[in-house]
Motif scaffolding. Structure first.
Motif, PDB file in Angstrom:
ATOM      1  N   THR A 178      24.650  35.721  33.419  1.00 60.56           N
ATOM      2  CA  THR A 178      25.054  35.760  34.835  1.00 60.56           C
ATOM      3  C   THR A 178      26.429  36.407  34.986  1.00 60.56           C
ATOM      4  O   THR A 178      26.646  37.229  35.897  1.00 60.56           O
ATOM      5  CB  THR A 178      25.069  34.340  35.411  1.00 60.56           C
ATOM      6  OG1 THR A 178      23.770  33.754  35.250  1.00 60.56           O
ATOM      7  CG2 THR A 178      25.425  34.368  36.887  1.00 60.56           C
ATOM      8  N   ARG A 179      27.351  36.052  34.122  1.00 61.98           N
ATOM      9  CA  ARG A 179      28.697  36.651  34.201  1.00 61.98           C
ATOM     10  C   ARG A 179      28.638  38.147  33.935  1.00 61.98           C
ATOM     11  O   ARG A 179      29.315  38.944  34.590  1.00 61.98           O
ATOM     12  CB  ARG A 179      29.635  35.968  33.198  1.00 61.98           C
ATOM     13  CG  ARG A 179      30.017  34.537  33.591  1.00 61.98           C
ATOM     14  CD  ARG A 179      30.851  33.897  32.491  1.00 61.98           C
ATOM     15  NE  ARG A 179      32.078  34.657  32.237  1.00 61.98           N
ATOM     16  CZ  ARG A 179      33.223  34.492  32.918  1.00 61.98           C
ATOM     17  NH1 ARG A 179      33.288  33.597  33.895  1.00 61.98           N
ATOM     18  NH2 ARG A 179      34.274  35.210  32.631  1.00 61.98           N
ATOM     19  N   PHE A 239      27.338  39.829  36.979  1.00 58.60           N
ATOM     20  CA  PHE A 239      28.347  39.841  38.043  1.00 58.60           C
ATOM     21  C   PHE A 239      29.394  40.914  37.775  1.00 58.60           C
ATOM     22  O   PHE A 239      29.770  41.688  38.682  1.00 58.60           O
ATOM     23  CB  PHE A 239      29.002  38.461  38.129  1.00 58.60           C
ATOM     24  CG  PHE A 239      30.031  38.351  39.206  1.00 58.60           C
ATOM     25  CD1 PHE A 239      29.681  37.981  40.494  1.00 58.60           C
ATOM     26  CD2 PHE A 239      31.383  38.640  38.940  1.00 58.60           C
ATOM     27  CE1 PHE A 239      30.639  37.892  41.491  1.00 58.60           C
ATOM     28  CE2 PHE A 239      32.336  38.550  39.935  1.00 58.60           C
ATOM     29  CZ  PHE A 239      31.966  38.171  41.220  1.00 58.60           C
ATOM     30  N   MET A 269      35.071  34.998  41.642  1.00 59.88           N
ATOM     31  CA  MET A 269      34.013  34.431  40.816  1.00 59.88           C
ATOM     32  C   MET A 269      33.802  32.934  41.053  1.00 59.88           C
ATOM     33  O   MET A 269      33.009  32.299  40.346  1.00 59.88           O
ATOM     34  CB  MET A 269      34.327  34.656  39.324  1.00 59.88           C
ATOM     35  CG  MET A 269      34.404  36.129  38.926  1.00 59.88           C
ATOM     36  SD  MET A 269      34.697  36.338  37.148  1.00 59.88           S
ATOM     37  CE  MET A 269      33.174  35.661  36.473  1.00 59.88           C
ATOM     38  N   LEU A 280      30.246  31.947  41.720  1.00 61.59           N
ATOM     39  CA  LEU A 280      29.489  32.002  40.471  1.00 61.59           C
ATOM     40  C   LEU A 280      29.791  30.791  39.593  1.00 61.59           C
ATOM     41  O   LEU A 280      28.877  30.187  39.000  1.00 61.59           O
ATOM     42  CB  LEU A 280      29.822  33.311  39.742  1.00 61.59           C
ATOM     43  CG  LEU A 280      29.167  33.479  38.364  1.00 61.59           C
ATOM     44  CD1 LEU A 280      27.648  33.526  38.493  1.00 61.59           C
ATOM     45  CD2 LEU A 280      29.681  34.756  37.683  1.00 61.59           C
ATOM     46  N   TYR A 314      37.475  40.517  42.877  1.00 61.51           N
ATOM     47  CA  TYR A 314      36.136  39.929  43.055  1.00 61.51           C
ATOM     48  C   TYR A 314      36.216  38.440  42.708  1.00 61.51           C
ATOM     49  O   TYR A 314      36.542  38.060  41.567  1.00 61.51           O
ATOM     50  CB  TYR A 314      35.112  40.645  42.172  1.00 61.51           C
ATOM     51  CG  TYR A 314      34.887  42.078  42.593  1.00 61.51           C
ATOM     52  CD1 TYR A 314      33.903  42.383  43.537  1.00 61.51           C
ATOM     53  CD2 TYR A 314      35.658  43.112  42.063  1.00 61.51           C
ATOM     54  CE1 TYR A 314      33.707  43.708  43.923  1.00 61.51           C
ATOM     55  CE2 TYR A 314      35.464  44.426  42.456  1.00 61.51           C
ATOM     56  CZ  TYR A 314      34.477  44.715  43.386  1.00 61.51           C
ATOM     57  OH  TYR A 314      34.283  46.014  43.782  1.00 61.51           O
TER      58      TYR A 314
END
Length: 436
Positions: free
Chosen positions: A14-15, A18, A127, A130, A125
């Motif tokens: 996922t990171r 992103f 995070m 997330l 951005y």
């Protein structure tokens, strides 16, 4: 462990997605800003043109830096959520590709790159959403791991209980077997390893029970053997003592000497029979095989016995055996036929079978009493129990049976117009040992 590995894999993936998406978005903004700065007409500076373009972008946190050689970087735009270090601006000026930076203890990833040689665009951005999703994922996986572990432990306890029950049953049965419960057995259920264990235990228990039963029977036999031997030895010894006392009387001396001789011979025969049985019991009876004709052995035994015997033969009577022991079988069976049966005695030797020779000894007497048929080959069993003393020791048939077994054969008895003893002897002895 599975939940932890799944979380690590999901978080890393996922990171990475992103950051890849953020890098792509930053490159797109940098390219558009560069185009605006170079090709849009107007009297504004490049920084103002890029600032005007970026102010129209929504959902992006950004700032600009003018970096003129020899002068400090000049910040343009709104304040940034993270203090941008000067090295990041310098690196972006000197690099041909976007530079990424992740501030410590801040939920942001920062990209910096040039739009014109001295104008640096920086985008931030966030995070945190997330990270919130990853925290929720971590909690969900932790709950799943706890539930699965609890169910696994419960299932393991149930399985262990089911496995423990048959093992405990075998252990209890083993303890009872050790206490002497020789008939104990374990139920066999299924076809798995535990069923095989229970079956193996039952086989072992049966063998142990059989061995102990045989040992007990052997012990009882030995006790009976010693008692019977002592009883049979007492009679000739007492007679010899009485005869020895009579030697002092002149009128009884000759009769006493004859009686002593008879009892001494009887005692010698009994002792020899007892020694022979003890050799069989100890497994040290000598066995000396030789090639012979069985008819010759029986003719010699008939001649020594001196009774009325009809010998019938058919087939090949040659075999390999111990002549002395075969002669003992013949002599003892003939002596039994004359003592407890009646003449005429018929001996039939059948050698028509390729592997064995059969001898049938039949007398014309009353036969063996029915209650004695199962016991006739036992030691110290006499055909006439009403007599307190007989010339026989009660060991003749037992010795004959042991000699037949030494050859790998056997003897059976039946009544058919008298007692009929059937001896079966293989043509070749079993094994090549000299002792049995």
């Amino acid at each position: 462990m599975v939940a932890f590995a799944a979380y690590q894999l999901q978080a890393s993936t996922t990171r990475d997605r992103f950051i890849a998406a953020a890098r792509t978005s930053f490159r797109s903004d940098a390219i558009q800003a560069k185009f605006v700065a170079q090709y849009v007409p107007g009297g504004d500076s490049a920084a103002e043109l890029v600032q005007g373009y970026m102010s129209r972008e929504r959902g992006i946190t950004w700032c600009l830096f003018e970096r003129v050689p020899g002068l400090p970087a000049n910040r343009v735009g709104d304040p940034s959520p993270v203090e941008v270090p000067e090295w990041l601006v310098d690196t972006a000026v000197d690099s041909s590709s976007p530079v990424m930076w992740e501030p410590e203890n801040q939920p942001f990833v920062v990209f910096a790159g040039t739009t014109t040689p001295y104008v640096v665009l920086v985008e931030f951005y966030n995070m945190q959403p997330l990270e919130d999703e990853l925290i929720a994922l971590r909690r969900s996986l932790s709950m799943i791991a706890i539930v699965v572990a609890t169910l696994g432990v419960g299932a393991a306890l149930v399985a262990a209980k089911r496995l423990q029950r048959p093992v405990q049953a075998v252990a209890d049965a083993a303890r009872q077997l050790g206490r002497g419960a020789l008939d104990i057995r374990v139920p066999v259920r299924g076809r798995d390893e535990l069923a095989e264990l229970a079956s193996s235990f039952n086989s072992m228990a049966a063998q142990v029970g059989q061995s102990i039963a045989e040992l007990r029977a052997k012990d009882q036999q030995q006790r009976r053997f010693v008692a019977d031997a002592a009883h049979d030895l007492r009679t000739p010894v007492a007679a010899m003592v009485a005869a020895a006392d009579g030697l002092d009387h002149p009128e009884l001396g000759h009769r006493s000497a004859q009686l002593m001789g008879v009892q001494a011979r009887r005692l010698g025969t009994l002792i020899e029979d007892l020694l022979e049985m003890s050799r069989f019991d100890a497994g040290v009876a000598e066995f000396r095989p030789d090639h012979l004709d069985l008819a010759d052995v029986w003719r010699d035994a008939i001649e020594l016995t001196g009774g009325e015997v009809e010998l019938r033969t058919r087939g090949d009577l040659a075999l390999t055996g111990d002549p002395r022991r075969l002669h003992t079988i013949a002599r003892n069976l003939l002596a039994n036929a004359f003592k407890h049966g009646a003449p005429p005695v018929t001996v039939t030797i059948d050698g028509t079978d390729a592997d064995t020779v059969t001898i049938r000894v039949a007398d014309s007497g009353p036969g063996v009493p029915e209650e004695l048929l199962p016991l006739v080959f036992d030691r110290f069993v006499r055909g006439d129990r009403a007599r307190s003393a007989t010339d026989g020791s009660g060991l003749g048939l037992a010795i004959a049976l042991e000699n037949a077994r030494a050859h790998g054969g056997h003897i059976t008895v039946a009544n058919s117009g008298g007692a009929v003893f059937t001896v079966t002897i293989p043509r070749a002895p079993h094994g090549s040992a000299t002792d049995v």
